[in-house]
Design an enzyme around this catalytic site. Structure first.
Site, PDB file in Angstrom:
ATOM      1  N   GLY A   1       0.903  -1.264  -0.091  1.00  0.00           N
ATOM      2  CA  GLY A   1       0.201  -0.051   0.108  1.00  0.00           C
ATOM      3  C   GLY A   1       0.900   1.178   0.131  1.00  0.00           C
ATOM      4  O   GLY A   1       1.818   1.196   0.381  1.00  0.00           O
ATOM      5  N   SER A   2       0.109   2.363  -0.424  1.00  0.00           N
ATOM      6  CA  SER A   2       0.697   3.877  -0.298  1.00  0.00           C
ATOM      7  C   SER A   2       0.616   4.062   1.239  1.00  0.00           C
ATOM      8  O   SER A   2       0.289   3.590   1.932  1.00  0.00           O
ATOM      9  CB  SER A   2      -0.043   4.862  -1.128  1.00  0.00           C
ATOM     10  OG  SER A   2      -0.048   4.127  -2.317  1.00  0.00           O
ATOM     11  N   GLY A   3       1.662   5.106   1.587  1.00  0.00           N
ATOM     12  CA  GLY A   3       1.632   5.721   2.720  1.00  0.00           C
ATOM     13  C   GLY A   3       2.968   5.211   3.445  1.00  0.00           C
ATOM     14  O   GLY A   3       3.159   5.789   4.795  1.00  0.00           O
ATOM     15  N   HIS A   4       3.801   4.420   2.983  1.00  0.00           N
ATOM     16  CA  HIS A   4       5.161   3.714   3.620  1.00  0.00           C
ATOM     17  C   HIS A   4       6.518   4.281   2.782  1.00  0.00           C
ATOM     18  O   HIS A   4       7.330   3.843   3.262  1.00  0.00           O
ATOM     19  CB  HIS A   4       5.057   2.155   3.684  1.00  0.00           C
ATOM     20  CG  HIS A   4       3.856   1.540   3.912  1.00  0.00           C
ATOM     21  ND1 HIS A   4       3.338   1.925   5.426  1.00  0.00           N
ATOM     22  CD2 HIS A   4       2.955   1.072   3.523  1.00  0.00           C
ATOM     23  CE1 HIS A   4       2.293   1.182   5.665  1.00  0.00           C
ATOM     24  NE2 HIS A   4       1.797   0.571   4.389  1.00  0.00           N
TER      25      HIS A   4
ATOM     26  N   ASP B   1      -2.987  -8.403   0.841  1.00  0.00           N
ATOM     27  CA  ASP B   1      -1.552  -8.465   0.029  1.00  0.00           C
ATOM     28  C   ASP B   1      -1.373 -10.104  -0.529  1.00  0.00           C
ATOM     29  O   ASP B   1      -1.317 -10.246  -1.768  1.00  0.00           O
ATOM     30  CB  ASP B   1      -0.285  -8.150   0.654  1.00  0.00           C
ATOM     31  CG  ASP B   1      -0.439  -6.521   0.975  1.00  0.00           C
ATOM     32  OD1 ASP B   1       0.154  -5.936  -0.022  1.00  0.00           O
ATOM     33  OD2 ASP B   1      -0.683  -6.071   1.997  1.00  0.00           O
TER      34      ASP B   1
ATOM     35  N   HIS C   1       0.418   0.159   9.896  1.00  0.00           N
ATOM     36  CA  HIS C   1      -0.811   0.658   9.477  1.00  0.00           C
ATOM     37  C   HIS C   1      -1.547   1.096  10.612  1.00  0.00           C
ATOM     38  O   HIS C   1      -2.855   1.658  10.832  1.00  0.00           O
ATOM     39  CB  HIS C   1      -1.577  -0.087   8.873  1.00  0.00           C
ATOM     40  CG  HIS C   1      -0.869  -0.940   7.665  1.00  0.00           C
ATOM     41  ND1 HIS C   1      -0.819  -2.257   7.775  1.00  0.00           N
ATOM     42  CD2 HIS C   1      -0.684  -0.382   6.392  1.00  0.00           C
ATOM     43  CE1 HIS C   1      -0.294  -2.684   6.550  1.00  0.00           C
ATOM     44  NE2 HIS C   1       0.065  -1.274   5.824  1.00  0.00           N
TER      45      HIS C   1
END
Length: 678
Positions: free
Chosen positions: A399-402, A455, A564
């Site tokens: 995911g994005s945000g990492h 995932d 997360h």
């Protein structure tokens, strides 16, 4: 009591701390609550109870006030790291017993796992050992600061070291030689012995020292230990000696006095003592003022434990006059301005729903020299040099945000392609499959991703699509987060910042032209030998809502948090940086099989809002702990590697290296955010 550590000058009494902040520092009750990590109601109760107990009668009790004022001035005037002063007029126990109890408070506050403690001797140090109890520490050693004495006294160097080691459950390293020998030649001969060399080598690693200060009066420790059986006292008095620290004579200015025993003494040198990180001197009594003054002037102690009368005499001897005392506090407390609680977090946004696509567009523009979009999708990117014929293709994603994970690790020597999902969401199967097909060089494709339900499902679906087109696919799921489940359930753990080290090892194997089987094996080994744990101080905020996605109390931290915002193993009171590292490293050491001489790689990672300044503080302690285990840091990375938007916090990853993993980590790579050998 709240989460904050009581400042040393208040001993172990939070009521005295609260009273000082209120009456002396003039803080409001709200400010005191924040400083102490307690509720305002508790502050109010402390102040009321202090008045009931007679600690406060508008002003503090004179004896306690004198001690606090003297401690504060000693710390300021001599540039000490800290100072604890006990009242001089308490009749309940002897001065030595009271100094011993105070010294034990200092040890409880400043001794940590991995420390080596150099210990002096004498009645005061024996009293410190008797008053001390510490449990839960790892890899602590107590080393005699000097050789042994032959007089059979009950407070000899060997007894003091053994008692303190027992009190804190530490290993004891004796110096198996006399403190004074017959000649300098004998000293040199003894120092050449391998056993004694190893003992002094342990002493050289001291990170803490606790010692007394002896005067030269007839009833002092230095007399009873037999030092002046070897040289006349008058000789040292003639050289202006005023005291002894760990068997070394000093004058009132703190200079070393080189008398006839200097070359015949086995013990820590004054220069080595001065180089120890924390040096705790425990000494009191007016007769010791010149000796303690020399100790402070010479910089041999940076933490002092003494009594009020001695402390005041020290200040007066060094030219400080007229200590100030707090004045009466006004009875009315000014009202504090109301705190404005914002409902949203400020962010640089256009339309929040477009944040991921706009971020990816900007990343490709910024790093176009490394990567380009995979044809047919906006959520997959490939290395500009991919595919390479005869090479296993490595595809990573999440995911994005990492950021910079996962996009930032595409390039020669690491990943060949990446698939990117929405914020904290898995990429769909189609971009994963397109990425794999785009970078296939005829030897198959290796998928590596974190162990999350979305995932796993989407990468498995993508693998079926790719294999249906005749491309072999192998999968390695990362499970390095040791806080997310027990060791017996390793397969159920999350993949977190250790991903980066696993990507690096697998990318090197692929770049070397290894077979698909060999690349999968190397990635699985890297995963099994990587251990990560994170701690969050503040939550992250989501772009779509601009609100925090979980909550942490103002004085709390989340231990073992996921990337997360998944709950950790415990919600703990806020601790110092070293204490946080110790907690994490203790957990890693319980799982990581290692022995002295092994090598490791370390990644200290920011969750997004933790600056490098703080990360370096954490890394400093990580390396200290590894060193006490005899482990060598062969590779280290400190910075933003696998973030969680704007979360305040950090994680520590340790990979236990063998020759193969060390070679893979050292293999050259060149990506937007990870470079080795380029």
């Amino acid at each position: 009591m709240g989460s904050s550590v009581i400042p040393l000058k208040f001993g172990d009494d939070p009521q005295v701390w609260a009273c000082w902040l209120y009456y002396e520092d003039r803080l409001t009750q709200s400010e005191i609550a924040e400083a102490m990590g307690i509720s305002r109601a508790t502050v109010n109760a402390y102040l009321a109870d202090a008045r009931e107990r007679g600690i406060v009668n508008i002003t503090l009790d004179p004896q306690r006030l004198a001690s606090l004022t003297v401690a504060q001035e000693l710390k300021r005037h001599f540039g000490l790291h800290d100072c604890l002063v006990v009242p001089s007029s308490e009749p309940a126990a002897s001065l030595i017993d009271r100094l011993g109890a105070a010294g034990s408070l200092v040890l409880r506050q400043f001794v940590r796992s991995g420390d080596t403690i150099a210990v002096g001797w004498g009645r005061t140090i024996l009293s410190v050992a008797a008053a001390t109890t510490l449990t839960g520490l790892q890899d602590v050693r107590v080393v005699q600061a000097t050789g042994s004495v032959t007089t059979g006294q009950p407070d000899s160097p060997e007894i003091c070291a053994a008692r303190l080691a027992s009190a804190i459950q530490a290993e004891c390293v004796p110096i198996t030689a006399p403190s004074i020998v017959s000649s300098s030649a004998m000293r040199d001969m003894l120092m050449a012995e391998p056993l004694i060399q190893s003992q002094f080598q342990a002493l050289s690693h001291a990170s803490r020292a606790v010692f007394g200060v002896s005067s030269l009066r007839p009833n002092s420790t230095i007399h009873s230990s037999g030092f002046f059986d070897h040289a006349p006292l008058q000789t040292y008095l003639g050289l202006n000696a005023v005291g002894v620290i760990a068997g070394r004579f000093i004058d009132v200015q703190g200079r070393s006095v080189r008398g006839p025993l200097g070359d015949r003494t086995l013990g820590i040198s004054l220069e080595s003592l001065r180089g120890i990180e924390r040096r705790i001197a425990v000494a009191g009594g007016i007769d010791k003022v010149p000796a303690i003054l020399g100790t402070l002037r010479g910089g041999y102690a940076d933490i002092l434990v003494t009594d009020a009368a001695t402390g005041k005499a020290l200040l007066e001897a060094d030219g400080v006059k007229g200590l100030t005392r707090p004045t009466q506090r006004p009875q009315t407390e000014p009202s504090a301005p109301a705190e404005v609680q914002r409902r949203h977090v400020k962010k640089f946004l256009n339309d929040p729903d477009d944040i991921v696509d706009e971020m990816l567009d900007g990343a490709v523009r910024a790093h176009g020299a490394y990567l380009e979009p995979v044809p047919g999708t906006r959520r997959a990117f490939m290395a500009r040099e991919a595919p390479r014929e005869g090479k296993v293709g490595l595809v990573v994603g999440g995911g994005s945000g990492h950021e910079p994970c996962f996009l930032g690790y595409v390039g020669p020597g690491m990943a060949d392609a990446v698939a990117v999902g929405n914020v904290f969401s898995s990429p769909p199967p189609d971009p994963i499959a397109r990425a794999a097909q785009a970078v296939s060089g005829g030897e198959g494709v290796l998928f590596i991703y974190g162990n999350y339900a979305g995932d796993t499902m989407n990468f498995e679906m993508a693998a079926e699509l790719v294999q249906a087109n005749g491309i072999p696919v192998r999968t390695v799921v990362t499970t390095d987060d040791i806080a997310s489940s027990r060791a017996e359930d390793r397969d159920g753990r999350r993949g977190v910042a250790g991903n980066v080290l696993i990507f690096k090892a697998a990318g090197a194997a692929c770049d070397k032209g290894w077979s698909l089987d060999a690349c999968e094996r190397a990635a699985r080994k890297a995963n099994l030998q990587t251990y990560t744990m994170g701690v969050a101080l503040e939550p992250c905020s989501m772009p779509q809502t601009r609100r925090y996605n979980f909550s942490i109390g103002p004085q709390d931290m989340e231990v073992g948090v996921g990337i997360h915002g998944e709950p950790g193993v415990a919600r703990e009171p806020m601790q110092s940086a070293d204490a946080v590292v110790d907690m994490v490293m203790n957990r890693i050491f319980t799982e990581m099989p290692s022995q002295s001489g092994d090598r490791v790689a370390v990644l200290v990672n920011s969750f997004g809002s933790t600056p490098l300044m703080e990360l370096y503080v954490l890394y400093r302690r990580v390396e200290q702990r590894l060193k006490t285990k005899g482990l060598t840091v062969a590779a280290r990375w400190v910075g933003h590697y696998c973030t969680s938007l704007d979360m305040v916090g950090a994680s520590i990853s340790v990979m236990h290296l063998d020759d193969e993993l060390a070679e893979l980590l050292a293999h050259p790579c060149d990506t937007p955010f990870f470079r080795v050998g380029k």
